[in-house]
Design a protein around this motif. Structure first.
Motif, short mmCIF file in Angstrom:
data_model
loop_
_atom_site.label_atom_id
_atom_site.label_comp_id
_atom_site.label_asym_id
_atom_site.label_seq_id
_atom_site.Cartn_x
_atom_site.Cartn_y
_atom_site.Cartn_z
N ARG A 5 1.20 -1.22 0.05
CA ARG A 5 -0.11 0.43 -0.02
C ARG A 5 0.31 1.04 -0.24
O ARG A 5 1.93 1.24 1.12
CB ARG A 5 -0.68 -0.09 1.71
CG ARG A 5 -1.68 -0.72 1.09
CD ARG A 5 -3.07 -0.43 2.51
NE ARG A 5 -3.97 -1.66 1.55
CZ ARG A 5 -5.24 -1.65 1.97
NH1 ARG A 5 -5.22 0.01 0.84
NH2 ARG A 5 -6.05 -1.81 2.08
N GLU A 6 0.13 2.40 -1.13
CA GLU A 6 1.06 3.67 -0.94
C GLU A 6 0.65 4.38 -1.70
O GLU A 6 -0.77 4.46 -2.36
CB GLU A 6 2.10 3.20 -2.23
CG GLU A 6 3.12 4.59 -2.03
CD GLU A 6 3.69 4.45 -3.02
OE1 GLU A 6 4.45 5.25 -3.62
OE2 GLU A 6 4.92 3.03 -3.42
N ASN A 7 0.29 5.51 -0.29
CA ASN A 7 -0.94 6.58 -0.32
C ASN A 7 -2.11 5.44 -0.47
O ASN A 7 -2.88 6.40 -1.44
CB ASN A 7 -0.31 7.46 -1.81
CG ASN A 7 0.64 8.35 -0.98
OD1 ASN A 7 1.28 8.68 -0.11
ND2 ASN A 7 1.36 8.28 -2.43
N HIS A 8 -3.15 5.36 0.77
CA HIS A 8 -4.25 4.53 -0.05
C HIS A 8 -3.80 3.89 -0.90
O HIS A 8 -5.69 4.12 -1.55
CB HIS A 8 -5.09 5.56 0.69
CG HIS A 8 -4.63 6.27 1.24
ND1 HIS A 8 -5.10 5.78 3.04
CD2 HIS A 8 -4.52 8.36 2.10
CE1 HIS A 8 -4.72 6.97 3.80
NE2 HIS A 8 -3.79 7.36 3.17
N GLN A 9 -3.60 3.59 -1.76
CA GLN A 9 -3.11 2.18 -3.64
C GLN A 9 -2.68 1.36 -3.39
O GLN A 9 -1.73 1.06 -2.68
CB GLN A 9 -3.45 3.47 -4.11
CG GLN A 9 -3.59 5.25 -4.61
CD GLN A 9 -3.51 5.09 -5.93
OE1 GLN A 9 -2.08 5.23 -6.49
NE2 GLN A 9 -4.45 5.99 -6.93
N ILE A 10 -3.21 0.61 -3.98
CA ILE A 10 -2.37 -0.57 -4.24
C ILE A 10 -1.73 -0.88 -5.00
O ILE A 10 -2.44 -0.86 -6.10
CB ILE A 10 -3.51 -2.02 -3.94
CG1 ILE A 10 -4.33 -2.13 -2.80
CG2 ILE A 10 -2.64 -3.74 -3.53
CD1 ILE A 10 -5.64 -2.80 -2.62
N ILE A 11 -0.42 -1.37 -4.61
CA ILE A 11 0.84 -1.26 -6.13
C ILE A 11 1.08 -2.48 -6.01
O ILE A 11 1.23 -3.27 -4.91
CB ILE A 11 1.90 -0.38 -5.08
CG1 ILE A 11 1.68 0.54 -4.43
CG2 ILE A 11 2.71 -0.31 -6.50
CD1 ILE A 11 1.25 1.50 -5.73
N GLU A 12 0.79 -3.24 -7.13
CA GLU A 12 1.29 -4.50 -7.43
C GLU A 12 1.91 -4.43 -8.91
O GLU A 12 1.59 -3.49 -10.16
CB GLU A 12 0.07 -5.14 -8.27
CG GLU A 12 -1.06 -5.17 -7.21
CD GLU A 12 -2.34 -5.93 -7.21
OE1 GLU A 12 -2.35 -7.52 -6.18
OE2 GLU A 12 -3.26 -6.11 -7.95
N THR A 13 2.57 -5.41 -9.27
CA THR A 13 3.56 -5.11 -10.34
C THR A 13 2.77 -6.40 -11.65
O THR A 13 1.44 -6.67 -11.04
CB THR A 13 4.42 -6.15 -10.01
OG1 THR A 13 4.15 -7.95 -10.03
CG2 THR A 13 5.51 -6.48 -9.16
#
Length: 51
Positions: A5-13
């Protein structure tokens, strides 16, 4: 591996984002809808084009 999670967003490759795959329900829906379309076209052919 848990999503990041980064800045309330889910980060995926890109690989993680594409990991969903069509299960048996998708295959069954495709088979049933194709069969139904063939059946409807056959009924239309018998009603209108059979001499």
């Amino acid at each position: 591996m848990a999503p990041t999670r980064e800045n309330h967003q889910i980060i995926e490759t890109p690989t993680e984002a594409r990991q969903g795959e069509p299960g048996p329900s998708v295959a069954a829906l495709l088979a049933i809808s194709t069969g139904l379309a063939i059946l409807i076209l056959a009924v239309i052919w018998f009603v209108f084009f059979r001499t």
